[in-house]
Design a protein around this motif. Structure first.
Motif, PDB file in Angstrom:
ATOM      1  N   ILE A   1      49.722  30.657  45.319  1.00  0.00           N
ATOM      2  CA  ILE A   1      48.699  31.701  45.572  1.00  0.00           C
ATOM      3  C   ILE A   1      47.370  30.872  45.748  1.00  0.00           C
ATOM      4  N   PRO A   2      46.791  30.829  47.038  1.00  0.00           N
ATOM      5  CA  PRO A   2      45.545  29.927  47.244  1.00  0.00           C
ATOM      6  C   PRO A   2      44.415  30.528  46.067  1.00  0.00           C
ATOM      7  N   SER A   3      43.675  29.374  45.845  1.00  0.00           N
ATOM      8  CA  SER A   3      42.561  29.402  45.045  1.00  0.00           C
ATOM      9  C   SER A   3      41.735  30.637  45.456  1.00  0.00           C
ATOM     10  N   GLY A   4      41.256  31.604  44.613  1.00  0.00           N
ATOM     11  CA  GLY A   4      40.088  32.514  45.084  1.00  0.00           C
ATOM     12  C   GLY A   4      40.768  33.949  45.194  1.00  0.00           C
ATOM     13  N   THR A   5      42.088  34.069  45.293  1.00  0.00           N
ATOM     14  CA  THR A   5      42.871  35.039  45.340  1.00  0.00           C
ATOM     15  C   THR A   5      42.802  36.063  44.308  1.00  0.00           C
ATOM     16  N   THR A   6      43.016  37.281  44.313  1.00  0.00           N
ATOM     17  CA  THR A   6      42.820  38.313  43.204  1.00  0.00           C
ATOM     18  C   THR A   6      43.972  39.453  43.710  1.00  0.00           C
ATOM     19  N   TRP A   7      44.840  39.608  42.614  1.00  0.00           N
ATOM     20  CA  TRP A   7      46.065  40.234  43.350  1.00  0.00           C
ATOM     21  C   TRP A   7      46.704  40.890  41.610  1.00  0.00           C
ATOM     22  N   ARG A   8      47.341  42.155  41.878  1.00  0.00           N
ATOM     23  CA  ARG A   8      48.039  42.808  40.918  1.00  0.00           C
ATOM     24  C   ARG A   8      49.291  42.030  40.248  1.00  0.00           C
ATOM     25  N   LEU A   9      49.127  42.142  39.065  1.00  0.00           N
ATOM     26  CA  LEU A   9      50.320  41.088  38.137  1.00  0.00           C
ATOM     27  C   LEU A   9      51.246  42.157  37.570  1.00  0.00           C
TER      28      LEU A   9
ATOM     29  N   THR B   1      42.256  50.947  37.124  1.00  0.00           N
ATOM     30  CA  THR B   1      43.330  51.059  37.736  1.00  0.00           C
ATOM     31  C   THR B   1      44.538  51.023  36.733  1.00  0.00           C
ATOM     32  N   HIS B   2      44.476  50.885  35.485  1.00  0.00           N
ATOM     33  CA  HIS B   2      45.582  50.883  34.544  1.00  0.00           C
ATOM     34  C   HIS B   2      46.522  49.681  34.957  1.00  0.00           C
ATOM     35  N   GLN B   3      45.817  48.529  35.158  1.00  0.00           N
ATOM     36  CA  GLN B   3      46.892  47.420  35.703  1.00  0.00           C
ATOM     37  C   GLN B   3      46.324  46.120  34.895  1.00  0.00           C
ATOM     38  N   ILE B   4      47.080  44.808  34.999  1.00  0.00           N
ATOM     39  CA  ILE B   4      46.615  43.699  34.649  1.00  0.00           C
ATOM     40  C   ILE B   4      46.635  42.879  35.843  1.00  0.00           C
ATOM     41  N   TRP B   5      45.453  42.358  36.266  1.00  0.00           N
ATOM     42  CA  TRP B   5      45.374  41.689  37.779  1.00  0.00           C
ATOM     43  C   TRP B   5      45.190  40.053  37.293  1.00  0.00           C
ATOM     44  N   GLY B   6      45.687  39.292  38.262  1.00  0.00           N
ATOM     45  CA  GLY B   6      45.148  37.999  38.411  1.00  0.00           C
ATOM     46  C   GLY B   6      44.248  37.581  39.290  1.00  0.00           C
ATOM     47  N   HIS B   7      43.738  36.285  38.856  1.00  0.00           N
ATOM     48  CA  HIS B   7      42.733  35.709  39.923  1.00  0.00           C
ATOM     49  C   HIS B   7      42.839  34.122  39.930  1.00  0.00           C
ATOM     50  N   ALA B   8      43.393  33.630  40.919  1.00  0.00           N
ATOM     51  CA  ALA B   8      43.735  32.113  40.814  1.00  0.00           C
ATOM     52  C   ALA B   8      42.304  31.492  40.930  1.00  0.00           C
ATOM     53  N   LEU B   9      42.158  30.455  39.844  1.00  0.00           N
ATOM     54  CA  LEU B   9      40.983  29.790  39.772  1.00  0.00           C
ATOM     55  C   LEU B   9      41.093  28.493  40.338  1.00  0.00           C
ATOM     56  N   THR B  10      42.452  28.095  40.408  1.00  0.00           N
ATOM     57  CA  THR B  10      43.081  27.063  41.633  1.00  0.00           C
ATOM     58  C   THR B  10      44.093  27.467  42.300  1.00  0.00           C
ATOM     59  N   ASP B  11      44.752  26.513  43.181  1.00  0.00           N
ATOM     60  CA  ASP B  11      45.873  27.137  43.738  1.00  0.00           C
ATOM     61  C   ASP B  11      47.103  27.400  42.552  1.00  0.00           C
ATOM     62  N   VAL B  12      47.612  28.541  42.623  1.00  0.00           N
ATOM     63  CA  VAL B  12      48.569  28.909  41.443  1.00  0.00           C
ATOM     64  C   VAL B  12      49.960  28.817  41.885  1.00  0.00           C
TER      65      VAL B  12
END
Length: 651
Positions: A362-370, A335-346
């Motif tokens: 951001i709750p742990s386990g969430t994956t989202w666009r950065l 998708t031509h992006q940088i995403w994040g994934h929270a390994l802990t609450d972020v």
């Protein structure tokens, strides 16, 4: 062709009925342009569109660098399984290469092998077929009916499932009258696996990424073509295999809390496996297993669809004001992006974060666009949601505030400042944010420097090292000065795609993808070596017992027909013993004479274990490193042979 493309899109969008398609087929009057006899057929004997009369021909215009083209391939494979050429559907790949490297027949042949393409491929290196069919972008699919007329034109990948459903329906409504036989050339030519290590069967196939982990002092290799991960020590001995996990073309790797995180790229997910225990205990971190088109994210774990993650990086945010937690950054090439994934609450606090102006937990386990709006481009911006990237394929962190991204399709290196996620150009590309053809091979500063589809990136000290993949080179970038310099001592690479630095040894590991090798570059002495892999086997022998007269010290002269690997930790372990005591000494062995001083007067003998890492001097296994252990016992007795030296032979 534009009008046909619009009609095709409309039919897919409205989920056309059989009656609608029957009616549409009566309007197909555009005769398909013929394939020139001068075209270079890469993997089969030449043929023409006319020779396919009675069969359908589905032309796939592609370029092997393009992630969107890669996404099409499994769909075409499924269609070919359902309708093979003998049953009247011939898929033809027309490779109209974007980059200069992609115009080579040999490189296209390697791509055919890498992607498992089973249909004919034509090298359209000068865009002759492209222009004749009025193609404007990759991928484009053109269906030709048995009468040689163009039926459908599909542009891009977003409608691929609907388009191919319509193709299936068309074949049912207007069946082909005959099949087409193709004479193939072996696509495996030029892709022989190299086997490294004495008495070893280790073979790599298109290794994509490599990771040195200082915490475990191990190297992890994405053996992409074999769909597995290898864990090796710094000597090249394999100490772990992550295989049989159902991975598809794994790429980027990261280690976090005794677990190995893997970009399971063409399964469109991130997975993890334990470093200790059952290496088949796979857990899905994020991704559903199907390609996603979501550009925002926000769901958890296996509920969040993602698209072709190519590289990952794990950072701790606690050093940034207002930020806390462990975050995995994902190069989402699809998708031509940088995403994040929270390994802990972020916790992140910045006005540009997800277009909000307050602190966000951001709750742990969430994956989202950065970063990135999903449009493929070369736009840098202080507001991450306005940035456009083009197939980001590698990422590294300087340990302070900057990440660096190898943005392959824009042929640039970008910086991403934390915690704002503002993106700037470091080197390569063009000023025009829509120009993705600003590539070349020029050492210079900023946009004056030219790269060609860089995929691998790592950092060592204050320098960034990049795998300038399609220039087949290793280059060094000075981020502050924005200068690029080619490391000319590193030669004979073929599309290197992964880099990882071992600062303690002054070493950079290189995934030399199309050479099916891992290599190392020592930035102290500028040497380049093959990093040869072998299954961990110990050739241990008990060489017997000898009795000698006591002399107070023993000179050990190890002699053997191999050359010592001086980078390894060879050693002599000596255990001195008497009836009532023991004493053990471990002595590093560097290939020289070793003197053992007996530590106590009533010593009755020595148990010796010589552990040597060595290499064959000549023959088919020349330079293949392996581990050898030799056990020897020396007894002291007055009646024994009077000697002042003992030779231990390894043979």
């Amino acid at each position: 062709m534009d009008a046909l493309a619009k009609k095709t899109k409309d039919l897919v969008k409205e989920n056309a009925t059989e009656e609608k398609i029957k009616s549409f087929l009566l309007t197909c009057v555009v005769k398909a342009p013929e394939l020139s006899p001068d075209l270079q057929f890469v993997n089969c004997e030449p043929f023409t569109i006319q020779s396919c009369a009675g069969s359908y021909v589905l032309i796939d215009f592609f370029t092997y660098c393009c992630i969107n083209c890669m996404h099409i391939i499994p769909h075409l494979h499924a269609l070919e399984q359902e309708f093979p050429p003998k049953d009247g559907l011939l898929v033809v790949g027309v490779h109209s290469g974007k980059f200069m490297t992609e115009k080579s027949k040999d490189n296209i042949m390697l791509a055919i092998k890498r992607f498992g393409i089973n249909h004919p491929v034509v090298n359209d290196d000068n865009y002759e077929v492209w222009n004749t069919y009025e193609v404007v972008c990759w991928p484009t699919l053109v269906l030709i009916n048995p009468e040689g007329r163009v039926v459908y034109v599909s542009i891009g990948e977003s409608d691929i499932e609907g388009f191919l459903s319509m193709v299936r329906m068309t074949l049912k409504l207007h069946p082909p009258s005959q099949g087409k036989e193709i004479v193939f050339i072996d696509p495996s030519a030029g892709t022989k696996k190299k086997k490294f290590g004495l008495k070893s069967k280790v073979s790599l196939l298109f290794p994509g990424k490599v990771l040195y982990c200082p915490d475990t002092n191990a190297v992890f290799v994405s053996d992409t073509g074999n769909n597995r991960i290898l864990e090796v020590n710094v000597l090249g001995e394999i100490i772990g295999k992550y295989e049989g996990l159902g991975l598809k073309s794994p790429q980027g790797l990261a280690v976090y809390k005794d677990e190995l995180y893997i970009c399971d790229t063409f399964n469109h997910r991130i997975v993890k496996v334990p470093l200790k225990g059952d290496k088949k205990d796979l857990t899905v971190v994020c991704g559903t297993g199907k390609q996603g088109f979501d550009l925002m994210g926000g769901a958890k774990g296996a509920e969040q669809t993602i698209s072709s993650p190519w590289d990952i990086l794990i950072i701790n945010l606690d050093s940034f004001s207002g930020c806390h937690g462990d975050l995995m950054l994902i190069c989402m090439a699809g998708t031509h992006q940088i995403w994040g994934h929270a390994l802990t609450d972020v916790t992140m606090c910045h006005k540009t974060f997800i277009v909000m102006s307050t602190c966000n937990v951001i709750p742990s386990g969430t994956t989202w666009r950065l970063v990135g709006n999903g449009t493929e481009g070369n736009k840098n911006n202080s507001y991450p949601q306005h940035v456009t990237l083009a197939q980001p394929s590698g990422i590294t962190f300087d340990g302070k505030k900057f990440c660096y991204i190898a943005d392959s399709e824009s042929s640039t290196i970008r910086s991403m400042e934390l915690p704002s996620f503002a993106v700037k150009n470091v080197a390569g590309g063009e000023l025009d944010p829509c120009n993705l053809f600003g590539y070349g091979d020029i050492d210079a500063k900023g946009v004056a420097a030219k790269l060609q589809h860089p995929v691998g990136i790592t950092i060592c000290g204050d320098k960034v090292y990049i795998a300038d993949t399609y220039n087949h080179k290793l280059k060094r970038v000075s981020p502050d000065m924005r200068t690029v310099n080619t490391l000319r001592e590193v030669a004979n690479l073929k599309e290197p795609s992964g880099l990882s630095a071992d600062d303690s040894r002054g070493r950079i590991y290189i995934a030399d993808t199309n050479n099916h090798q891992i290599k190392t570059y020592n930035f102290h002495d500028k040497s380049v070596k093959d990093f040869k892999l072998l299954d961990r086997k110990i050739f241990a022998r008990n060489l017997g017992v000898i009795t000698v007269a006591y002399r107070g010290s023993i000179m050990i002269y190890p002699t053997f027909k191999y050359k010592l690997n001086k980078e390894a930790d060879s050693s002599i372990k000596a255990e001195f013993f008497s009836p009532d005591k023991k004493q053990e000494v471990l002595i590093p062995y560097h290939g020289k004479v070793v003197e053992l001083n007996v530590p106590f007067m009533d010593c009755t003998g020595i148990q010796l274990v010589l552990t040597v890492f060595n290499c064959a001097i000549e023959g088919p296994d020349e330079d293949a490193c392996f581990k050898d252990e030799c056990c020897y016992r020396i007894n002291f007795h007055p009646s024994g042979q009077a000697v002042d030296r003992v030779e231990i032979a390894l043979s």
